[in-house]
Design a protein around this motif. Structure first.
Motif, mmCIF file in Angstrom:
data_model
loop_
_atom_site.group_PDB
_atom_site.id
_atom_site.type_symbol
_atom_site.label_atom_id
_atom_site.label_comp_id
_atom_site.label_asym_id
_atom_site.label_seq_id
_atom_site.Cartn_x
_atom_site.Cartn_y
_atom_site.Cartn_z
ATOM 1 N N GLU A 47 0.684 -1.259 -0.022
ATOM 2 C CA GLU A 47 0.017 -0.030 0.022
ATOM 3 C C GLU A 47 0.825 1.124 0.091
ATOM 4 O O GLU A 47 0.357 2.363 -0.527
ATOM 5 C CB GLU A 47 -0.917 -0.123 1.173
ATOM 6 N N ARG A 70 -4.557 4.181 -6.028
ATOM 7 C CA ARG A 70 -5.289 4.787 -4.871
ATOM 8 C C ARG A 70 -6.235 5.842 -5.389
ATOM 9 O O ARG A 70 -5.691 6.865 -6.014
ATOM 10 C CB ARG A 70 -4.257 5.008 -3.690
ATOM 11 N N ASP A 73 -10.560 8.689 -3.110
ATOM 12 C CA ASP A 73 -11.293 8.358 -2.094
ATOM 13 C C ASP A 73 -10.359 7.623 -1.052
ATOM 14 O O ASP A 73 -10.807 7.253 0.236
ATOM 15 C CB ASP A 73 -12.551 7.513 -2.180
ATOM 16 N N GLU A 75 -9.153 4.699 -1.159
ATOM 17 C CA GLU A 75 -8.972 3.263 -1.347
ATOM 18 C C GLU A 75 -7.985 2.795 -2.347
ATOM 19 O O GLU A 75 -7.890 3.413 -3.402
ATOM 20 C CB GLU A 75 -10.464 2.947 -1.866
ATOM 21 N N ARG A 77 -6.975 -0.028 -4.792
ATOM 22 C CA ARG A 77 -7.579 -0.978 -5.561
ATOM 23 C C ARG A 77 -6.673 -1.577 -6.715
ATOM 24 O O ARG A 77 -5.592 -1.163 -6.869
ATOM 25 C CB ARG A 77 -8.753 -0.127 -6.551
ATOM 26 N N ASP A 113 -10.810 5.869 -9.176
ATOM 27 C CA ASP A 113 -11.577 4.945 -8.682
ATOM 28 C C ASP A 113 -12.039 3.901 -9.576
ATOM 29 O O ASP A 113 -12.764 3.005 -9.276
ATOM 30 C CB ASP A 113 -12.515 5.685 -7.747
#
Ligand code: FES
Ligand code: FE
Length: 447
Positions: A47, A70, A73, A75, A77, A113
């Motif tokens: 990450e 990233r 938001d 997150e 993915r 996203d």
């Protein structure tokens, strides 16, 4: 040759042999794709490599171009790096930062996203065209464990923690060394080895080769080395080899000069002693004396089946193996460090890493030479067997035994025959398992 016959596993006589066609056959290589790489959890990235919204990394994971990103938001993915329009790769640089991802071919744009947000000339599409059906695709399963992201192309795969089995505790021993989490240092070592990928999986958890192959390094670090007779076993590192279930395995050695900061290296001189001791005390405060000693005083070479290595030895390396052909693999290595570490300590750790694992380091060129030599040797005859029997009747196998390597091979063999799991231990089911990892008593005696 029948796949069931590729391994001889005689637990009574202590004989374990692997047929060398396992390392050379194009047909078996194709089968590995189906029965192993398309069924297991496979590592993609950490990450910290995409710390900020809009960061992305391109990865090739068992032949598939993927994107670790990233979103705005926050997150993380994983996407297939292939445009939902007509297939072009969305990102073609290995890494970057972008507010939107734009496919160069016809100019479709996506936010980070994954949503499709722009289609040039969209009015030419009929009423059935639905942007929401054209988002960037994700692999069937994505999961993470403490910042390490994995994908699986098997929708039925068990959850990641279950899959990690006994490897999870070893990952914790590595990751808990950081007080503020771990991060991957920017940059990586990438190299190609003209050898089968399983030879590096074996090699990475094998301590039997340490002294013969890396003698110059061991002489440099410890002064132990070999005697004139060439008997390298006198100076072998005490430790234990374990098969951890699901093909994962570890070689865990006593690290003589204290870890996690000092590692096993003369670069860490007298001035390092006080901060090392302080770090050890903090670990003991967080995890208790016993676990802190294990974290600080043993090193571990951990294989996460099938193709990820966490080498917590000298420094912390994430090593990813990408099989390309029966006799070729790509290797990428990243350096994992505690986020709180900086300045001279970080510089020393990086230097320690390069000294051993770097492209011109003591170890990597030697290992590459050894593996390529094996692959060349296999040409001598397609019908030979490699022997992996070492320590098979030893009730307390050490890291110079080969239990951990047999664990890997037993899982491989089960998967290749369409079975999900193998009995990875040497002992028959019902007999006592491998003994515990060396604990406080052994370590105290070694120091
Ligand atoms: Fe990506 Fe056409 S292939 S926009
Ligand atoms: Fe080596």
């Amino acid at each position: 040759m029948d796949i069931a016959d590729l391994i001889i596993d005689d637990r009574e006589r202590g004989i374990f042999r692997v047929h060398r066609s396992s390392m050379t056959s194009p047909e078996l290589f194709r089968r590995e794709r189906e029965t192993i790489f398309d069924r297991c959890w496979i590592y993609v990235g950490h990450e910290s490599e995409v710390d900020n919204p809009g960061d992305y990394r391109c990865r090739t994971v068992t032949g598939r171009p993927l994107l670790l990103a990233r979103g705005q938001d926050g997150e993380v993915r994983v996407f297939l790096n292939s445009c939902p329009h007509r297939g072009a790769m969305i990102c073609r640089r290995p890494e970057g930062h972008a507010r939107v991802l734009r496919c160069f071919y016809h100019g479709w744009t996506f936010n980070t996203d994954g949503a499709l947000i722009g289609v040039p000339g969209e009015d030419a599409y009929g009423p059935g065209f639905d942007r929401s059906e054209m988002s960037l695709r994700e692999p069937p399963r994505v999961d993470s464990y403490r910042g390490l992201y994995f994908v699986s192309f098997n929708p039925q795969v068990e959850d990641l923690v279950t899959y990690l089995a006994g490897a999870r505790d070893y990952l914790d021993l590595v990751l808990d060394q950081a007080e503020e989490g771990m991060r991957v240092v920017s940059g990586s070592n990438r190299y190609t080895i003209k050898a089968n990928w399983k030879l590096l999986a074996e090699n990475s958890v094998d301590s039997y080769h340490l002294l013969p192959t890396h003698r110059t390094y061991v002489d440099y670090v410890t002064g132990l080395g070999t005697d004139d007779s060439g008997d390298t076993m006198a100076a072998r590192p005490p430790g234990v080899g374990r098969a951890l279930g699901n093909g994962h395995c570890v070689g865990e050695n006593v690290a003589r000069n204290g870890r996690p900061i000092a590692h096993w290296h003369p670069l860490f001189g007298e001035e390092a002693k006080a901060p090392i001791e302080r770090a050890r005390r903090r670990l003991a405060g967080r995890f208790g004396e016993e676990r802190a000693r294990r974290m600080a005083d043993t090193s571990r070479n951990l294989l996460i089946y099938p193709n990820l290595l966490i080498l917590d030895f000298v420094a912390i390396t994430i090593r990813y193996i990408e099989p390309l052909a029966p006799g070729t693999m790509d290797v990428t290595a990243w350096h994992l460090v505690p986020r709180e570490e900086s300045g001279a300590r970080l510089a020393t750790r990086l230097d320690s890493y390069l000294t051993f694992f770097g492209p011109g380091g003591f170890a990597t060129p030697d290992d590459v030479e050894a593996l390529e030599s094996c692959q060349l040797g296999f040409r001598a005859s397609g019908n030979e067997w490699s022997d992996v029997s070492r320590g098979m009747l030893n009730p307390a196998p050490g890291t110079t035994d080969e239990l951990q390597i047999r664990g890997f091979w037993r899982q491989w063999h089960a998967n290749m025959q369409g079975r999900r799991q193998a009995n990875v231990q040497d002992a028959d089911p019902g007999k006592p398992e491998t003994p515990a990892v060396p604990g406080t008593t052994v370590l105290a005696g070694e120091r």
